[in-house]
Motif scaffolding. Structure first.
Motif, mmCIF file in Angstrom:
data_model
loop_
_atom_site.group_PDB
_atom_site.id
_atom_site.type_symbol
_atom_site.label_atom_id
_atom_site.label_comp_id
_atom_site.label_asym_id
_atom_site.label_seq_id
_atom_site.Cartn_x
_atom_site.Cartn_y
_atom_site.Cartn_z
ATOM 1 N N ASN A 142 -1.630 11.164 -8.607
ATOM 2 C CA ASN A 142 -2.537 10.092 -8.990
ATOM 3 C C ASN A 142 -1.764 8.875 -9.506
ATOM 4 O O ASN A 142 -2.101 8.281 -10.533
ATOM 5 C CB ASN A 142 -3.569 10.562 -10.018
ATOM 6 N N ALA A 143 -0.708 8.519 -8.796
ATOM 7 C CA ALA A 143 0.136 7.391 -9.198
ATOM 8 C C ALA A 143 -0.697 6.126 -9.278
ATOM 9 O O ALA A 143 -1.424 5.787 -8.341
ATOM 10 C CB ALA A 143 1.283 7.204 -8.205
ATOM 11 N N ASN A 144 -0.579 5.433 -10.405
ATOM 12 C CA ASN A 144 -1.317 4.183 -10.566
ATOM 13 C C ASN A 144 -0.416 2.960 -10.360
ATOM 14 O O ASN A 144 -0.887 1.832 -10.407
ATOM 15 C CB ASN A 144 -2.065 4.129 -11.893
ATOM 16 N N ILE A 145 0.871 3.187 -10.158
ATOM 17 C CA ILE A 145 1.781 2.128 -9.745
ATOM 18 C C ILE A 145 2.633 2.669 -8.599
ATOM 19 O O ILE A 145 3.232 3.736 -8.713
ATOM 20 C CB ILE A 145 2.692 1.644 -10.900
ATOM 21 N N LEU B 9 8.055 5.900 -6.971
ATOM 22 C CA LEU B 9 8.908 5.260 -5.979
ATOM 23 C C LEU B 9 8.734 6.019 -4.669
ATOM 24 O O LEU B 9 8.933 7.235 -4.616
ATOM 25 C CB LEU B 9 10.367 5.309 -6.430
ATOM 26 N N ALA B 10 8.339 5.295 -3.638
ATOM 27 C CA ALA B 10 8.133 5.925 -2.332
ATOM 28 C C ALA B 10 8.975 5.211 -1.285
ATOM 29 O O ALA B 10 9.210 4.006 -1.377
ATOM 30 C CB ALA B 10 6.651 5.878 -1.957
ATOM 31 N N THR B 11 9.420 5.978 -0.303
ATOM 32 C CA THR B 11 10.236 5.411 0.769
ATOM 33 C C THR B 11 9.631 5.607 2.156
ATOM 34 O O THR B 11 10.198 5.151 3.134
ATOM 35 C CB THR B 11 11.651 6.009 0.744
ATOM 36 N N THR C 132 -1.714 3.459 3.040
ATOM 37 C CA THR C 132 -1.856 4.901 2.840
ATOM 38 C C THR C 132 -2.159 5.210 1.376
ATOM 39 O O THR C 132 -3.062 5.998 1.068
ATOM 40 C CB THR C 132 -0.571 5.627 3.285
ATOM 41 N N TRP C 133 -1.412 4.594 0.470
ATOM 42 C CA TRP C 133 -1.611 4.816 -0.972
ATOM 43 C C TRP C 133 -3.009 4.384 -1.398
ATOM 44 O O TRP C 133 -3.710 5.115 -2.108
ATOM 45 C CB TRP C 133 -0.529 4.065 -1.732
ATOM 46 N N MET D 263 5.356 9.998 1.314
ATOM 47 C CA MET D 263 5.560 9.937 -0.138
ATOM 48 C C MET D 263 4.469 9.110 -0.810
ATOM 49 O O MET D 263 4.010 9.460 -1.907
ATOM 50 C CB MET D 263 6.940 9.367 -0.466
ATOM 51 N N ALA D 264 4.044 8.032 -0.177
ATOM 52 C CA ALA D 264 2.977 7.211 -0.749
ATOM 53 C C ALA D 264 1.672 8.013 -0.841
ATOM 54 O O ALA D 264 0.950 7.930 -1.838
ATOM 55 C CB ALA D 264 2.786 5.950 0.093
ATOM 56 N N ARG D 265 1.390 8.793 0.188
ATOM 57 C CA ARG D 265 0.176 9.624 0.172
ATOM 58 C C ARG D 265 0.252 10.690 -0.909
ATOM 59 O O ARG D 265 -0.696 10.897 -1.674
ATOM 60 C CB ARG D 265 -0.049 10.262 1.549
ATOM 61 N N MET D 266 1.397 11.365 -1.008
ATOM 62 C CA MET D 266 1.550 12.400 -2.021
ATOM 63 C C MET D 266 1.506 11.802 -3.437
ATOM 64 O O MET D 266 1.008 12.431 -4.375
ATOM 65 C CB MET D 266 2.866 13.158 -1.828
#
Length: 148
Positions: free
Chosen positions: A99-102, A84-86, A121-122, A90-93
């Motif tokens: 290595n978030a796949n969702i 979960l990114a806001t 970014t992700w 956060m999306a980059r991290m």
């Protein structure tokens, strides 16, 4: 291919992000919902997370009102690392360190422009490996232990 899914609270943001993905040349499979009627977020989170967990899709993006519910359901699946990114950091991290796949986004807490930046970014970030891989290996070992 990226699979996407939402409940009613994330429907509008999902539509905007689908347009972004198509514009970027990404194949998209939409696992629902497709109207604004009230639905249960687990039904759609399960569809997306199962495809990522089983390897039928490399990545997914989930949307609900806050993103919290979808994060909870998606992370029940083995091999899923739903983040979960806001914001774009956060999306980059989520990708570089975890290595978030969702990616999970809240339709009621994000505006469209911020969400678009986050998805780009992700997608454009790369997992750094190294010390982060060791941490993911610990998570994978825990999943294996719990599945016995």
């Amino acid at each position: 291919m990226i699979v996407v899914g939402s409940d009613h609270g994330g429907l509008e943001l999902k539509a905007a992000i689908k347009r972004l993905l198509v514009d970027r040349g990404v194949a998209v499979e939409d696992c629902g919902t497709d109207n604004g009627d009230s639905v249960d977020y687990p039904d759609f989170g399960i569809r997306v997370a199962r495809k990522v967990s089983d390897g039928a899709a490399e990545k997914g993006i989930l949307f609900c009102g806050t993103g919290i519910g979808m994060s909870i359901v998606a992370n029940k699946f083995p091999r899923v690392r739903a983040a979960l990114a806001t914001d774009p950091f956060m999306a980059r991290m989520a990708k570089e360190h975890n290595n978030a796949n969702i990616l999970v986004l809240g339709g009621r807490v994000l505006n469209e422009e911020t969400a678009r930046q986050m998805v780009c970014t992700w997608l454009d970030s790369t997992f750094e490996g190294g010390r982060h891989q060791g941490r993911l290996d610990k998570i994978a070992a825990l999943e294996k232990e719990l599945m016995k």
